[in-house]
Design an enzyme around this catalytic site. Structure first.
Site, PDB file in Angstrom:
ATOM      1  N   LYS A  27     -47.996   5.978  10.804  1.00  0.00           N
ATOM      2  CA  LYS A  27     -48.400   6.790  11.703  1.00  0.00           C
ATOM      3  C   LYS A  27     -49.198   5.906  12.708  1.00  0.00           C
ATOM      4  CE  LYS A  27     -49.495  10.364   8.459  1.00  0.00           C
ATOM      5  NZ  LYS A  27     -50.905  11.365   7.912  1.00  0.00           N
ATOM      6  N   ARG A  29     -51.566   6.017  15.986  1.00  0.00           N
ATOM      7  CA  ARG A  29     -52.563   6.738  16.544  1.00  0.00           C
ATOM      8  C   ARG A  29     -52.606   6.858  18.143  1.00  0.00           C
ATOM      9  NH1 ARG A  29     -53.967  10.244  12.261  1.00  0.00           N
ATOM     10  NH2 ARG A  29     -54.096   8.936  10.449  1.00  0.00           N
ATOM     11  N   GLY A  41     -35.937  15.980  41.430  1.00  0.00           N
ATOM     12  CA  GLY A  41     -36.376  16.968  42.624  1.00  0.00           C
ATOM     13  C   GLY A  41     -37.879  17.272  42.564  1.00  0.00           C
ATOM     14  N   SER A 253     -45.635   0.289  35.586  1.00  0.00           N
ATOM     15  CA  SER A 253     -44.562   1.009  35.157  1.00  0.00           C
ATOM     16  C   SER A 253     -43.565   1.549  36.152  1.00  0.00           C
ATOM     17  CB  SER A 253     -45.224   2.493  34.814  1.00  0.00           C
ATOM     18  OG  SER A 253     -44.157   3.313  34.494  1.00  0.00           O
ATOM     19  N   ASP A 259     -37.887   7.998  42.601  1.00  0.00           N
ATOM     20  CA  ASP A 259     -38.314   9.356  43.310  1.00  0.00           C
ATOM     21  C   ASP A 259     -39.223   9.352  44.119  1.00  0.00           C
ATOM     22  OD1 ASP A 259     -36.508  10.718  41.083  1.00  0.00           O
ATOM     23  OD2 ASP A 259     -38.013  10.854  39.885  1.00  0.00           O
TER      24      ASP A 259
END
Length: 315
Positions: A27, A29, A41, A253, A259
């Site tokens: 798992k 977190r 767009g 990033s 875009d």
């Protein structure tokens, strides 16, 4: 300023989370998710808004997730022309591994369109296209949309004398080579897409410029842009070739850089700037976007600061 209509056939709610470390069979977190309206767009319209401009976003929306997209766009002050999608709008997930900075992007396909859905969308877009404006088709096509959708759209909006900017990939991009249509005033692709389309490597800026110019001479577009990441952005017309440098910035990033480029480039042309100046604005916006986390786009303050670091020169 020239009116701008952006088109997103396959929008999404972009969820962005951070995990301490990404690994299988346990798992994870995670942080609370950030939510943004997404799709090519939509992101172009978001970037235009950040840079002080205005556009209307034609967006296919369906179900509660579509309602969420509509709400998020309203929060950001973006004009919306909604179109009923055939089913629930998709979601996408970006997970950042905090220990390495690596990103994992999970992109869902979206609803499948019928022939009737495509016809209705073309009819609506033809009515929404601004006279003597700019129409931007950006992002992935939904399942079921024909590969020649960009060419069909170009034909439908021709009566408006609007300029058509196209940022697409995959089969829709490859179709441009064989359709015989002349769909775009400006066509943009990244370096990977350009190499796939060319069927060969394009290691140098001059190679990208040669390929871009060959597409112009084949009548596919009046101008072709190849984004080479940190090596800058190349633009070619039938007679001229330029490159805009990418600013040397820390990369947080890469999501949204393309875009942001298209948004800044489109807005600059809508404001009456020449192609080289628009290329510079696009490069500065892309450089600013990679400095922001997850699905955040460029910021006006950083774009203005980075403009001098993105000079344009002839190739």
């Amino acid at each position: 300023m020239t009116s701008i209509l952006t088109i997103t056939l396959n929008p999404t709610v972009d969820l962005s989370i951070t995990a301490e470390h990404v690994e299988p069979d346990r798992k994870l977190r995670c942080s609370r998710p950030d939510e943004d309206p997404g799709g090519g767009g939509i992101n172009v319209s978001r970037a235009i808004t950040v840079l002080g401009g205005h556009s209307t976003a034609f967006v296919a929306l369906g179900g509660p997730t579509g309602d969420k997209v509509m709400h998020l766009l309203a929060e950001q002050g973006i004009g919306l022309y909604p179109f009923p999608a055939p089913a629930e709008t998709r979601q996408s997930l970006t997970v950042t591994d905090a220990s390495t900075g690596e990103q994992y992007r999970f992109v869902m396909p979206g609803p499948t369109w019928s022939t009737g859905d495509v016809k209705k969308a073309l009819d609506r877009i033809a009515r929404a296209a601004p006279e003597n404006g700019i129409v931007v088709l950006s992002g992935s096509q939904p399942p079921g949309a024909p590969d020649d959708f960009p060419a069909r759209l170009s034909s439908r909006i021709a009566r408006t004398r609007a300029r058509f900017f196209l940022d697409t990939s995959g089969r829709a991009l490859h179709n441009l080579l064989y359709s015989g249509a002349k769909p775009a005033d400006v066509l943009r692709m990244d370096d990977i897409e350009a190499e796939e389309l060319a069927g060969r490597q394009l290691p140098h800026r001059s190679d990208s410029a040669d390929f871009a110019q060959s597409l112009v001479l084949r009548g596919i577009a009046k101008a072709v842009i190849v984004a080479r990441g940190g090596d800058g952005n190349v633009l070619a017309t039938a007679t001229e070739r330029w490159v805009a440098e990418a600013a040397p910035v820390p990369v947080v990033s890469k999501v949204g850089a393309g875009d942001s480029f298209v948004g800044a480039f489109t807005l600059a042309l809508a404001r009456g700037l020449a192609l080289p100046e628009a290329l510079q604005w696009g490069a500065a916006a892309a450089s600013a976007a990679v400095m922001t986390p997850a699905t955040d786009l460029c910021e006006m303050r950083e774009v203005r600061r980075l403009l001098p670091a993105c000079p344009v020169s002839a190739l």
